[in-house]
Design an enzyme around this catalytic site. Structure first.
Site, PDB file in Angstrom:
ATOM      1  N   HIS A  92       0.795  -1.229   0.000  1.00 57.87           N
ATOM      2  CA  HIS A  92       0.000   0.000   0.000  1.00 57.87           C
ATOM      3  C   HIS A  92       0.825   1.275   0.000  1.00 57.87           C
ATOM      4  O   HIS A  92       0.359   2.317  -0.448  1.00 57.87           O
ATOM      5  CB  HIS A  92      -1.056  -0.064   1.102  1.00 57.87           C
ATOM      6  CG  HIS A  92      -2.127  -1.031   0.727  1.00 57.87           C
ATOM      7  ND1 HIS A  92      -2.012  -2.379   1.004  1.00 57.87           N
ATOM      8  CD2 HIS A  92      -3.251  -0.884  -0.015  1.00 57.87           C
ATOM      9  CE1 HIS A  92      -3.059  -3.003   0.491  1.00 57.87           C
ATOM     10  NE2 HIS A  92      -3.821  -2.132  -0.124  1.00 57.87           N
ATOM     11  N   ARG A  96     -10.675   3.660  -0.783  1.00 56.89           N
ATOM     12  CA  ARG A  96     -10.098   2.797   0.261  1.00 56.89           C
ATOM     13  C   ARG A  96     -10.328   3.474   1.601  1.00 56.89           C
ATOM     14  O   ARG A  96      -9.482   4.228   2.078  1.00 56.89           O
ATOM     15  CB  ARG A  96      -8.596   2.593   0.017  1.00 56.89           C
ATOM     16  CG  ARG A  96      -8.256   1.692  -1.162  1.00 56.89           C
ATOM     17  CD  ARG A  96      -6.754   1.422  -1.225  1.00 56.89           C
ATOM     18  NE  ARG A  96      -6.414   0.342  -2.114  1.00 56.89           N
ATOM     19  CZ  ARG A  96      -5.965   0.491  -3.378  1.00 56.89           C
ATOM     20  NH1 ARG A  96      -5.839   1.696  -3.877  1.00 56.89           N
ATOM     21  NH2 ARG A  96      -5.668  -0.573  -4.104  1.00 56.89           N
ATOM     22  N   ARG A 116     -15.685   1.451  -0.581  1.00 55.09           N
ATOM     23  CA  ARG A 116     -15.372   0.118  -0.059  1.00 55.09           C
ATOM     24  C   ARG A 116     -15.333   0.180   1.471  1.00 55.09           C
ATOM     25  O   ARG A 116     -14.695   1.071   2.028  1.00 55.09           O
ATOM     26  CB  ARG A 116     -14.013  -0.353  -0.590  1.00 55.09           C
ATOM     27  CG  ARG A 116     -13.674  -1.739  -0.073  1.00 55.09           C
ATOM     28  CD  ARG A 116     -12.410  -2.269  -0.693  1.00 55.09           C
ATOM     29  NE  ARG A 116     -11.228  -1.632  -0.124  1.00 55.09           N
ATOM     30  CZ  ARG A 116      -9.976  -1.941  -0.503  1.00 55.09           C
ATOM     31  NH1 ARG A 116      -9.776  -2.827  -1.460  1.00 55.09           N
ATOM     32  NH2 ARG A 116      -8.958  -1.336   0.061  1.00 55.09           N
ATOM     33  N   GLU A 124     -11.405 -10.858  -5.051  1.00 56.38           N
ATOM     34  CA  GLU A 124      -9.949 -10.889  -4.837  1.00 56.38           C
ATOM     35  C   GLU A 124      -9.515 -12.156  -4.124  1.00 56.38           C
ATOM     36  O   GLU A 124      -8.340 -12.391  -3.910  1.00 56.38           O
ATOM     37  CB  GLU A 124      -9.482  -9.641  -4.097  1.00 56.38           C
ATOM     38  CG  GLU A 124     -10.286  -9.286  -2.871  1.00 56.38           C
ATOM     39  CD  GLU A 124      -9.930  -7.925  -2.285  1.00 56.38           C
ATOM     40  OE1 GLU A 124      -8.919  -7.330  -2.679  1.00 56.38           O
ATOM     41  OE2 GLU A 124     -10.687  -7.466  -1.398  1.00 56.38           O
ATOM     42  N   ASN A 135      -4.773  -7.138  -7.271  1.00 54.13           N
ATOM     43  CA  ASN A 135      -3.562  -7.187  -6.435  1.00 54.13           C
ATOM     44  C   ASN A 135      -3.639  -8.388  -5.501  1.00 54.13           C
ATOM     45  O   ASN A 135      -2.705  -9.191  -5.407  1.00 54.13           O
ATOM     46  CB  ASN A 135      -3.439  -5.921  -5.569  1.00 54.13           C
ATOM     47  CG  ASN A 135      -3.521  -4.658  -6.384  1.00 54.13           C
ATOM     48  OD1 ASN A 135      -3.217  -4.669  -7.561  1.00 54.13           O
ATOM     49  ND2 ASN A 135      -3.941  -3.573  -5.767  1.00 54.13           N
ATOM     50  N   ASP A 136      -4.761  -8.492  -4.803  1.00 55.78           N
ATOM     51  CA  ASP A 136      -4.903  -9.626  -3.886  1.00 55.78           C
ATOM     52  C   ASP A 136      -5.173 -10.914  -4.650  1.00 55.78           C
ATOM     53  O   ASP A 136      -4.678 -11.974  -4.284  1.00 55.78           O
ATOM     54  CB  ASP A 136      -6.028  -9.357  -2.882  1.00 55.78           C
ATOM     55  CG  ASP A 136      -5.529  -8.507  -1.717  1.00 55.78           C
ATOM     56  OD1 ASP A 136      -4.421  -8.808  -1.230  1.00 55.78           O
ATOM     57  OD2 ASP A 136      -6.222  -7.562  -1.328  1.00 55.78           O
ATOM     58  N   ARG A 141       2.262 -10.133  -1.690  1.00 52.10           N
ATOM     59  CA  ARG A 141       2.466  -8.950  -2.535  1.00 52.10           C
ATOM     60  C   ARG A 141       3.414  -7.943  -1.904  1.00 52.10           C
ATOM     61  O   ARG A 141       3.952  -7.078  -2.587  1.00 52.10           O
ATOM     62  CB  ARG A 141       1.111  -8.302  -2.849  1.00 52.10           C
ATOM     63  CG  ARG A 141       0.373  -7.825  -1.618  1.00 52.10           C
ATOM     64  CD  ARG A 141      -1.084  -7.499  -1.891  1.00 52.10           C
ATOM     65  NE  ARG A 141      -1.322  -6.094  -2.136  1.00 52.10           N
ATOM     66  CZ  ARG A 141      -2.521  -5.520  -2.156  1.00 52.10           C
ATOM     67  NH1 ARG A 141      -3.613  -6.262  -1.989  1.00 52.10           N
ATOM     68  NH2 ARG A 141      -2.659  -4.249  -2.378  1.00 52.10           N
ATOM     69  N   CYS A 165     -10.249  -2.997 -10.272  1.00 56.63           N
ATOM     70  CA  CYS A 165      -9.718  -1.859  -9.506  1.00 56.63           C
ATOM     71  C   CYS A 165      -8.334  -2.154  -8.934  1.00 56.63           C
ATOM     72  O   CYS A 165      -7.782  -1.354  -8.196  1.00 56.63           O
ATOM     73  CB  CYS A 165     -10.672  -1.412  -8.415  1.00 56.63           C
ATOM     74  SG  CYS A 165     -10.940  -2.668  -7.157  1.00 56.63           S
TER      75      CYS A 165
HETATM   76  C1  PEP Z   1      -6.783  -5.311  -4.804  1.00 62.15           C
HETATM   77  O1  PEP Z   1      -6.548  -6.199  -3.978  1.00 62.15           O
HETATM   78  O2  PEP Z   1      -6.542  -5.427  -6.027  1.00 62.15           O
HETATM   79  C2  PEP Z   1      -7.373  -4.047  -4.361  1.00 62.15           C
HETATM   80  C3  PEP Z   1      -7.745  -3.129  -5.227  1.00 62.15           C
HETATM   81  O3  PEP Z   1      -7.501  -3.842  -3.029  1.00 62.15           O
HETATM   82  P1  PEP Z   1      -6.253  -3.418  -2.083  1.00 62.15           P
HETATM   83  O4  PEP Z   1      -5.106  -3.153  -3.011  1.00 62.15           O
HETATM   84  O5  PEP Z   1      -6.676  -2.227  -1.315  1.00 62.15           O
HETATM   85  O6  PEP Z   1      -6.062  -4.638  -1.246  1.00 62.15           O
HETATM   86 MG    MG Z   2      -7.403  -6.093  -2.011  1.00 64.38          MG
END
Ligand code: PEP
Ligand code: MG
Length: 864
Positions: free
Chosen positions: A486, A593, A629, A728, A751-752, A762, A799
């Site tokens: 993040h 977020r 979210r 995710e 991402n997740d 990650r 996203c």
């Molecule tokens: C993701 O996991 O792709 C996502 C957009 O949420 P975050 O990156 O906040 O976990």
């Molecule tokens: Mg995520």
């Protein structure tokens, strides 16, 4: 009857000792405890206010005796004394008596109705029996180590930082074998271990003939400059001398707590290649500087190119006043308060890091805490105030400067770098002491005023990343972390080029060294030759031109060549991002977020506060849609005021909707705030980390409850609110048809999803590259979700970071995605990428990608 108060770092310890003492002192004995802190997840520490409360509880005109364990317990007790009304202060005695024996001795005396003086005397003499019992044994015991034949004179360095007379007693001779010698953390472990025994312990570096130094002082031990392969002589005296030595031997056998992988590969190089092993050791901070021209390869984290001087994050320097002390006692008390406040800050920072870093890395904070309790600093500072009548800030600053100079005088570059830690902790104390406003010091770290350059850091916390000012920060280079951590996401949202996972060597780069950072290739070139500087600069200019072109059209819709309209939205964290998003051409916010919105708060915001924040985001969007979210705390996103139980594996733990359902009151408050804003703005709700349909059902029940409670209170509500989930977790992607009846939309959190599909953290630079969302395994899940969602009449967005990659966009459109949400800075180029895409050709491209063997093969598929 005299009352007793026990001040301990641990609540359990205080209660245990109280139980024992109560048994000895009888029923009428009054014992108050002030143990531990009220910080879930971070329970160890002492608090002056608690001490005052405990004194008040057991108050008697006969007086109160206060026993303490160690370090800050003493400071807290002293401060408590200052906080008491003057008439009571004279009836309270702080005793240096040992905690357990002292409490027992005092309890017996107090139970007999003795005077305060007598009770204190009993407490102080309480070790005599043990000492008498053990003395003959200690004298007879054969030393386990070989005695040092002739100890050399203590070196000036150690002398300045707590040199000690070696007491008579058994000794232990050891070769230090852990990878980085007795640097801050191992030294802290040694100090802590030694402090656990009723023994006077000294350490000497036999190899370099430094010392002996008191093992009670971190500065003294660490400035002995003990490096891997050095021999040390530990000597102990006192009742628990043997036990202390045995514990220190066990600690040394355990490499002083250093991770095993940090050991040298072979014993053969125990005395050679030292600096190599220091660098290769697990010490996460700094090392020798990389050679000019070296290219450090990491992972691309935020696109763009930057050339500039290396800049470290640090607190802005503090102006220390020079005048004499007007009131020595008051000055010393103020310094004590500042030390306690700084310790609290450090503990909070440690708690915030929990879950994001290993215990080992987080333990650097323990070394910082020890600085605050170190007599090698406190002694000179006390002398400065009380003896030399300096004002507290000047006395403290001078003590820190002298100790830091001692570190800087060492040969070992790693140890020299510890001076930076010490100065930074010293500055934190000064800031509290001088009551500098918090906004002078965002998140505790910033660039020096006016410094422009490339920020070099071990890793960026989301709070640090959020505090970066793009006007000063040309780029960000991190030694650790992954591109979807993040901190990296926030750098991207600020449009700052970034490279992460560049390796520990990056931390050896000296302040001001020229760096060329390529946020697309993921490289950092240290002190690049002129030709490289020119090539990089040319590319930077070219890119800036492309970006400017794209920005000029960013406000137009993104429509493919064959007429497919794509909704390109922004991922935002705070209301200020919204302005930037709209300016960058965002068609809305596809991911708010919310957890990051409150990152810098010091408490969990209430419903009204949340409503204000969400409303500010919605209003900033001027009618464009907002996907809000719900709280996705956990894994690498920790809120300091919402400390979670430490988990073995936070990425698989209580995060996202799981946390919301475990604490429905949190979710309820958030949903009520969201509904209030949705009454007059286009808001939709999205639940993160959903794995099962049941979770959606339960989350919707909380939403219904929120709606019902607001309706009952006569609050305006939207007629209907769209509800969606983040996809995710692989289970949700595989079971997507089961979710269709329960949701209005899906948003793929790639991402997740990538980290869970590929089982690669990650945030871990070692494996983050594996968590590649372009891997066909991830693309197949996206394909499945997009097709099923379309069949069920549900919209599907992406996203995750993949959405903003211009090279991935045709592929996503080919898979059937029609909404993209990304860092605002990426929107102009993303819209351009949509405009040059033909949806028909994109479908063919997608089919080829789904059949590819690897992420690399997908990347090679030509004009993605
Ligand atoms: C993701 O996991 O792709 C996502 C957009 O949420 P975050 O990156 O906040 O976990
Ligand atoms: Mg995520």
């Amino acid at each position: 009857m005299v009352g007793l108060v026990l001040v301990c770092h641990s609540a359990k310890l205080a209660e245990g000792v109280a139980e024992l003492a109560a048994q000895m002192g009888g029923e009428s004995l009054r014992i108050g405890v002030a143990g531990g802190l009220d910080q879930p997840g971070n329970p160890l520490g002492t608090d002056a206010v608690r001490v005052v409360r405990a004194i008040e509880e057991v108050w008697s005109e006969d007086g109160v005796l206060v026993l303490m364990d160690l370090g800050s317990a003493v400071l807290s007790a002293e401060m408590a004394l200052d906080l008491l009304p003057e008439e009571r202060r004279d009836h309270v005695v702080l005793t240096e008596a040992p905690l357990v024996e002292g409490a027992v001795g005092a309890a017996v005396a107090a139970g007999l109705g003795d005077s305060l003086e007598k009770v204190a005397e009993e407490a102080c003499g309480a070790l005599a029996a043990k000492a008498a019992h053990l003395a003959p044994q200690a004298a007879l015991a054969a030393p386990r180590g070989t005695p040092l034949a002739e100890e050399g004179p203590a070196q000036a360095v150690a002398a300045r930082a707590g040199a000690a007379q070696a007491p008579p007693g058994p000794t232990l001779r050891l070769t230090v074998e852990n990878a980085s010698g007795l640097h801050a953390r191992p030294a802290a472990m040694l100090v802590r271990t030694a402090a656990g025994f009723d023994a006077d312990v000294t350490v000497a570096n036999v190899t370099t003939d430094r010392g002996p130094a008191s093992a009670r002082s971190l500065n003294a031990v660490a400035t002995l400059g003990v490096r891997p392969g050095d021999e040390i002589l530990v000597r102990a005296s006192g009742p628990q001398a043997e036990e202390a030595l045995a514990a220190i031997r066990r600690l040394a056998d355990d490499d002083f707590g250093d991770p095993r992988e940090a050991r040298p590969q072979t014993g053969a190089d125990a005395r050679t290649g030292r600096s190599l092993r220091v660098e290769a050791g697990a010490a996460p901070f700094s090392g020798p500087p990389p050679a000019p021209g070296s290219v450090l390869t990491g992972l691309p984290a935020s696109p763009g190119i930057a050339i500039g001087a290396a800049r470290r994050l640090r607190a802005t320097p503090v102006d220390v006043p020079d005048g004499p002390s007007q009131d020595c006692d008051a000055d010393w008390a103020a310094l004590e308060r500042a030390l306690i406040a700084t310790a609290d800050d450090i503990r909070r920072a440690r708690a915030a890091l929990a879950g994001r870093a290993s215990d080992y890395d987080a333990a650097i904070f323990d070394a910082h805490l020890l600085f605050l309790e170190d007599e090698a600093l406190l002694g000179p500072a006390r002398e400065g105030v009380m003896g030399d009548r300096k004002n507290a800030a000047r006395a403290w600053a001078d003590a820190v400067a002298a100790a830091a100079a001692a570190w800087e005088a060492l040969d070992d570059p790693y140890l020299r770098a510890r001076a930076v830690d010490l100065r930074s902790v010293g500055d934190q104390v000064l800031r509290h002491l001088l009551e500098l406003p918090a906004d002078d010091w965002p998140g505790g770290t910033s660039l020096d005023a006016g410094a422009v350059g490339i920020v070099v850091a071990p890793d960026l916390t989301p709070a640090e990343a959020a505090g970066l000012d793009p006007a000063h920060v040309l780029g960000v280079a991190c030694a650790f972390g992954g591109p979807t951590s993040h901190g990296a996401i926030l750098a991207r949202s600020l449009g700052i080029p970034a490279v992460v996972g560049a390796g520990r060597a990056l931390l050896g780069v000296a302040e001001g060294t020229l760096l060329a950072l390529d946020g697309e290739a993921g490289t950092v070139t240290v002190d690049p030759p002129a030709a490289t500087v020119k090539a990089v600069e040319d590319r930077r200019v070219r890119r800036a031109r492309e970006q400017a072109d794209a920005r000029s059209q960013a406000h137009l819709s993104a429509v493919t060549r064959d007429g497919l309209v794509v909704h390109v939205a922004a991922n935002v964290a705070v209301p200020e991002d919204v302005r930037a998003a709209v300016a960058a051409g965002a068609d809305g916010v596809g991911l708010l977020r919310t957890e990051l919105l409150f990152l810098e708060a010091d408490h969990l915001p209430g419903e009204d506060e949340q409503e204000r924040a969400y409303r500010a985001v919605a209003e900033g969007l001027g009618g464009r849609p907002l996907t809000l979210r719900t709280l996705d705390v956990g894994a690498d996103k920790q809120l300091p005021y919402l400390p979670l139980e430490r988990e073995q594996n936070p990425n698989l733990g209580l995060r996202g909707i799981r946390l919301g359902l475990r604490h429905p009151e949190l979710l309820l408050g958030q949903l009520r705030a969201a509904l209030r804003v949705a009454a007059d703005h286009p808001v939709r709700i999205m639940f993160p980390m959903v794995a099962t349909v049941d979770e959606v059902r339960r989350a919707r029940e909380v939403l219904d409850e929120a709606r019902a409670s607001l309706a009952a209170a006569g609050v305006a509500l939207p007629e209907r609110i769209e509800v969606g989930i983040m996809v995710e977790v692989p289970a949700a992607a595989l079971m997507v048809e089961a979710f269709v009846p329960h949701v209005d939309f899906f948003s793929l959190g790639t991402n997740d999803l990538a980290q869970y599909v590929l089982a690669a953290d990650r945030g871990n630079a070692e494996v983050a590259a594996l968590a590649d969302a372009l891997h066909p395994a991830v693309l197949r899940l996206i394909d499945r979700v997009a097709r099923t969602a379309a069949e069920g009449g549900r919209s599907v967005a992406v996203c995750g970071e993949l959405a903003g990659d211009p090279l991935a966009i045709p592929l996503l459109l080919g898979l059937g995605v029609t909404e993209l949400s990304m860092a605002a800075a990426r929107i102009p180029l993303a819209k351009q990428a949509v405009r040059v895409t033909d949806a028909g050709a994109a479908r063919q491209l997608a089919a080829r990608a789904l059949a590819a063997e690897s992420a690399a093969a997908v990347r090679e598929l030509g004009p993605r």
